[in-house]
Design an enzyme around this catalytic site. Structure first.
Site, PDB file in Angstrom:
ATOM      1  N   GLU A   1      10.912-105.782  24.460  1.00  0.00           N
ATOM      2  CA  GLU A   1      11.542-105.171  23.279  1.00  0.00           C
ATOM      3  C   GLU A   1      12.514-106.113  22.567  1.00  0.00           C
ATOM      4  O   GLU A   1      13.460-105.663  21.917  1.00  0.00           O
ATOM      5  CB  GLU A   1      12.262-103.870  23.658  1.00  0.00           C
ATOM      6  CG  GLU A   1      11.373-102.768  24.185  1.00  0.00           C
ATOM      7  CD  GLU A   1      10.452-102.152  23.132  1.00  0.00           C
ATOM      8  OE1 GLU A   1      10.382-102.683  22.015  1.00  0.00           O
ATOM      9  OE2 GLU A   1       9.800-101.150  23.467  1.00  0.00           O
TER      10      GLU A   1
ATOM     11  N   HIS B   1      19.028 -99.260  25.989  1.00  0.00           N
ATOM     12  CA  HIS B   1      17.807 -98.486  25.733  1.00  0.00           C
ATOM     13  C   HIS B   1      17.251 -97.990  27.060  1.00  0.00           C
ATOM     14  O   HIS B   1      17.111 -98.782  27.996  1.00  0.00           O
ATOM     15  CB  HIS B   1      16.768 -99.351  25.021  1.00  0.00           C
ATOM     16  CG  HIS B   1      15.368 -98.819  25.123  1.00  0.00           C
ATOM     17  ND1 HIS B   1      15.027 -97.562  24.676  1.00  0.00           N
ATOM     18  CD2 HIS B   1      14.239 -99.351  25.646  1.00  0.00           C
ATOM     19  CE1 HIS B   1      13.744 -97.360  24.917  1.00  0.00           C
ATOM     20  NE2 HIS B   1      13.237 -98.428  25.517  1.00  0.00           N
TER      21      HIS B   1
ATOM     22  N   HIS C   1      14.657 -94.712  29.158  1.00  0.00           N
ATOM     23  CA  HIS C   1      13.645 -93.652  29.102  1.00  0.00           C
ATOM     24  C   HIS C   1      14.157 -92.435  29.879  1.00  0.00           C
ATOM     25  O   HIS C   1      13.400 -91.791  30.598  1.00  0.00           O
ATOM     26  CB  HIS C   1      12.330 -94.129  29.721  1.00  0.00           C
ATOM     27  CG  HIS C   1      11.761 -95.364  29.090  1.00  0.00           C
ATOM     28  ND1 HIS C   1      10.758 -96.110  29.680  1.00  0.00           N
ATOM     29  CD2 HIS C   1      12.049 -95.983  27.911  1.00  0.00           C
ATOM     30  CE1 HIS C   1      10.462 -97.142  28.900  1.00  0.00           C
ATOM     31  NE2 HIS C   1      11.227 -97.092  27.820  1.00  0.00           N
TER      32      HIS C   1
ATOM     33  N   HIS D   1       9.168 -91.772  23.634  1.00  0.00           N
ATOM     34  CA  HIS D   1       9.557 -93.032  24.278  1.00  0.00           C
ATOM     35  C   HIS D   1      10.913 -92.942  24.976  1.00  0.00           C
ATOM     36  O   HIS D   1      10.980 -93.077  26.183  1.00  0.00           O
ATOM     37  CB  HIS D   1       9.541 -94.143  23.213  1.00  0.00           C
ATOM     38  CG  HIS D   1       9.751 -95.513  23.749  1.00  0.00           C
ATOM     39  ND1 HIS D   1       9.207 -96.644  23.164  1.00  0.00           N
ATOM     40  CD2 HIS D   1      10.454 -95.976  24.806  1.00  0.00           C
ATOM     41  CE1 HIS D   1       9.549 -97.710  23.867  1.00  0.00           C
ATOM     42  NE2 HIS D   1      10.318 -97.325  24.865  1.00  0.00           N
TER      43      HIS D   1
HETATM   44 ZN   LIG Z   1      11.295 -98.498  26.277  1.00  0.00          ZN
END
Ligand SMILES: [Zn+2]
Length: 219
Positions: free
Chosen positions: A74, A93, A95, A156
């Site tokens: 990413e 970030h 999940h 996501h």
């Molecule tokens: Zn991700």
């Protein structure tokens, strides 16, 4: 070691978010920007087990400068946010379950609790795009451009930025809590959304001396 403070901040954040249940294994990625260098977590490694030498250093064009492990897939997402907001010096970030559940079912997380304003207001869900793609990076920046320091990513997860890694972690944790509250409301009925007038009153309170440092979960 180059960028030692930034490396230590990334490692501490990985342990913190894993301990709080927001990161499971290698899901998610973190970065800290220092000038024109960005320290990022490696691809495919449990984030609470990362060591300083595992972290990669990239420049603002995405060139991989140092580190033996490949940077997160990413990278474009992180760089797009740094370019979008000069205030962004750290990005988180994950999940995590609550935010991912809301990202799969909603287009926006409405302000049902006043601490939502700490993120800038209603948190928008970025349109779905394949992980690691330029399109995903663009979609997330579009969601953030509505005025928040955090966004959800359709099907996501969640993402937040801050001017420090501690702030980026706090914002991500707050977003997760807000998503958990939201999904806890649904079986009980449609949650009431705070009105613009009520939010204005909260902003007035924030700006008063007593709340000058911004809302806290404990208030
Ligand atoms: Zn991700």
């Amino acid at each position: 070691m180059e960028l030692e403070t930034a490396r230590n901040e990334v490692i501490a954040a990985g342990k913190r978010l894993a301990a709080n249940g927001l990161i499971i294994g290698s899901s998610g990625n973190l970065s800290v920007r220092e000038g024109d260098r960005v320290v990022v977590t490696p691809s495919g490694m449990a984030l609470d087990a990362v060591q300083p030498e595992d972290l990669a250093v990239i420049d603002m064009d995405g060139n991989w400068l140092t580190g033996q492990r490949k940077p997160t897939s990413e990278v474009q997402l992180h760089l797009a946010i740094y370019q979008h907001s000069p205030e962004a010096c750290a990005i988180t970030h994950t999940h995590a379950v609550g935010s991912t559940a809301v990202s799969c079912t909603c287009s926006v997380l409405p302000p049902i609790h006043y601490t939502n304003l700490y993120l800038g207001g209603a948190v928008h869900v970025a349109k779905y795009a394949t992980y690691g793609s330029k399109q995903l990076a663009e979609n997330v920046v579009t969601a953030l451009a509505k005025g928040t320091s955090a966004a959800l990513m359709a099907n996501h997860g969640s993402i937040a930025y801050g001017n420090t890694m501690a702030q980026a972690c706090e914002r991500l944790e707050l977003l997760e809590w807000l998503c958990d509250v939201y999904r806890a409301c649904i079986p009980l009925g449609q949650p009431r959304v705070l009105t613009p007038e009520e939010l204005t009153d909260v902003m007035r309170m924030y700006r008063s001396d007593r709340y000058a440092s911004g809302p806290q979960q404990a208030n």
